[in-house]
Design a protein around this motif. Structure first.
Motif, PDB file in Angstrom:
ATOM      1  N   PHE A  89      33.423 -11.316  18.407  1.00 27.53           N
ATOM      2  CA  PHE A  89      33.310 -11.640  16.990  1.00 27.53           C
ATOM      3  C   PHE A  89      34.277 -12.771  16.667  1.00 27.53           C
ATOM      4  O   PHE A  89      35.353 -12.865  17.281  1.00 27.53           O
ATOM      5  CB  PHE A  89      33.610 -10.407  16.136  1.00 27.53           C
ATOM      6  N   TYR A  90      33.884 -13.594  15.714  1.00 27.88           N
ATOM      7  CA  TYR A  90      34.636 -14.810  15.431  1.00 27.88           C
ATOM      8  C   TYR A  90      34.682 -15.065  13.933  1.00 27.88           C
ATOM      9  O   TYR A  90      33.766 -14.688  13.208  1.00 27.88           O
ATOM     10  CB  TYR A  90      33.950 -16.033  16.072  1.00 27.88           C
ATOM     11  N   TRP A  91      35.716 -15.771  13.508  1.00 29.80           N
ATOM     12  CA  TRP A  91      35.765 -16.353  12.176  1.00 29.80           C
ATOM     13  C   TRP A  91      36.035 -17.855  12.297  1.00 29.80           C
ATOM     14  O   TRP A  91      36.882 -18.269  13.100  1.00 29.80           O
ATOM     15  CB  TRP A  91      36.844 -15.710  11.309  1.00 29.80           C
ATOM     16  N   TYR A  92      35.314 -18.613  11.486  1.00 32.34           N
ATOM     17  CA  TYR A  92      35.481 -20.050  11.360  1.00 32.34           C
ATOM     18  C   TYR A  92      35.592 -20.377   9.882  1.00 32.34           C
ATOM     19  O   TYR A  92      35.160 -19.608   9.023  1.00 32.34           O
ATOM     20  CB  TYR A  92      34.256 -20.797  11.915  1.00 32.34           C
ATOM     21  N   ARG A  93      36.148 -21.541   9.591  1.00 28.95           N
ATOM     22  CA  ARG A  93      36.121 -22.000   8.203  1.00 28.95           C
ATOM     23  C   ARG A  93      35.724 -23.475   8.159  1.00 28.95           C
ATOM     24  O   ARG A  93      35.900 -24.220   9.120  1.00 28.95           O
ATOM     25  CB  ARG A  93      37.477 -21.801   7.517  1.00 28.95           C
ATOM     26  N   GLN A  94      35.195 -23.860   7.021  1.00 27.07           N
ATOM     27  CA  GLN A  94      34.830 -25.256   6.790  1.00 27.07           C
ATOM     28  C   GLN A  94      35.311 -25.642   5.404  1.00 27.07           C
ATOM     29  O   GLN A  94      34.716 -25.234   4.397  1.00 27.07           O
ATOM     30  CB  GLN A  94      33.324 -25.459   6.925  1.00 27.07           C
ATOM     31  N   ILE A  95      36.375 -26.405   5.365  1.00 26.22           N
ATOM     32  CA  ILE A  95      36.819 -26.978   4.100  1.00 26.22           C
ATOM     33  C   ILE A  95      35.827 -28.062   3.715  1.00 26.22           C
ATOM     34  O   ILE A  95      35.316 -28.786   4.577  1.00 26.22           O
ATOM     35  CB  ILE A  95      38.249 -27.529   4.237  1.00 26.22           C
ATOM     36  N   LEU A  96      35.561 -28.174   2.430  1.00 22.22           N
ATOM     37  CA  LEU A  96      34.525 -29.092   1.937  1.00 22.22           C
ATOM     38  C   LEU A  96      34.717 -30.494   2.494  1.00 22.22           C
ATOM     39  O   LEU A  96      35.794 -31.081   2.376  1.00 22.22           O
ATOM     40  CB  LEU A  96      34.548 -29.116   0.414  1.00 22.22           C
TER      41      LEU A  96
END
Lengths: 111, 112
Positions: A32-39
């Motif tokens: 399982f993973y978490w990623y983020r994308q700032i605008l």
């Protein structure tokens, strides 16, 4: 076809508050993973989780963040004391091998 | 460290045009390479992948070939449709790593 789900789809919070983002990975997946994308920026890896512990984390994933698999289906990302710069789209993903399947994301806005 | 560079958009094409979206990478060893697509309001969907040099990934008319000599994984489609309008992300998974490294994404707009 099985898919990764995430709740909520949108979350607005005040700076300094804690938020918990929830994910239900695909049922037979083990990673399982978490990623983020700032605008306007790249999708960035935060953390991976396997066998009930963190497998790898990026330098973004500091003490402000934590992950948990509280039961057999959910996978959560907790952000303590949110900051304005935590505003981003957060994606959960899961895999059984190297191909990762992503959820639709939670858009977090910190005011 | 690992990095992915892809052409920035928006890329605007007419329906039935030929599409190329360039992607080059820097990585130690031999990574696996991926293209993901994000349709408006949706999450990232795997489009295709290749795990070793000279492999060709293909799906829905899209193709990309893993070129070790040029460290590239360019996405191509012979005849695009309006429904292909989306943001396309090139990504790599380094050997021994868990996290994908993404490019910035290319916004593709197909006009009828």
């Amino acid at each position: 076809e099985p898919e990764v789900t995430q709740t909520p789809s949108h979350q607005v919070t005040q700076m300094g508050q804690e938020v918990i983002l929830r994910c239900v990975p695909i049922s037979n997946h083990l990673y399982f993973y978490w990623y983020r994308q700032i605008l306007g920026q790249k999708v960035e890896f935060l953390v991976s989780f396997y066998n009930n512990e963190i497998s790898e984390k990026s330098e973004i994933f500091d003490d402000q963040f934590s992950v948990e698999r509280p039961d057999g289906s959910n996978f959560t990302l907790k952000i303590r004391s949110t900051k304005l710069e935590d505003s981003a789209m957060y994606f959960c993903a899961s895999s059984v091998s190297e191909t990762q399947y992503f959820g639709p994301g939670t858009r977090l806005l910190v005011l | 460290g690992n990095s992915v560079t892809q052409m920035e958009g928006p890329v605007t094409l007419s329906e039935e045009a030929f599409l190329t979206i360039n992607c080059t990478y820097t990585a130690t060893g031999y990574p696996s390479l991926f293209w993901y697509v994000q349709y408006p309001g949706e999450g990232l969907q795997l489009l295709l992948k290749a795990t070793k040099a000279d492999d060709k990934g293909s799906n829905k008319g899209f193709e990309a070939t893993y070129r070790k000599e040029t460290t590239s994984f360019h996405l191509e489609k012979g005849s695009v449709q309006v429904s292909d309008s989306a943001v396309y992300f090139c990504a790599l998974l380094g050997r021994g790593a868990d996290g994908l490294t993404f490019g910035k994404g290319t916004h593709l707009i197909i006009q009828p």
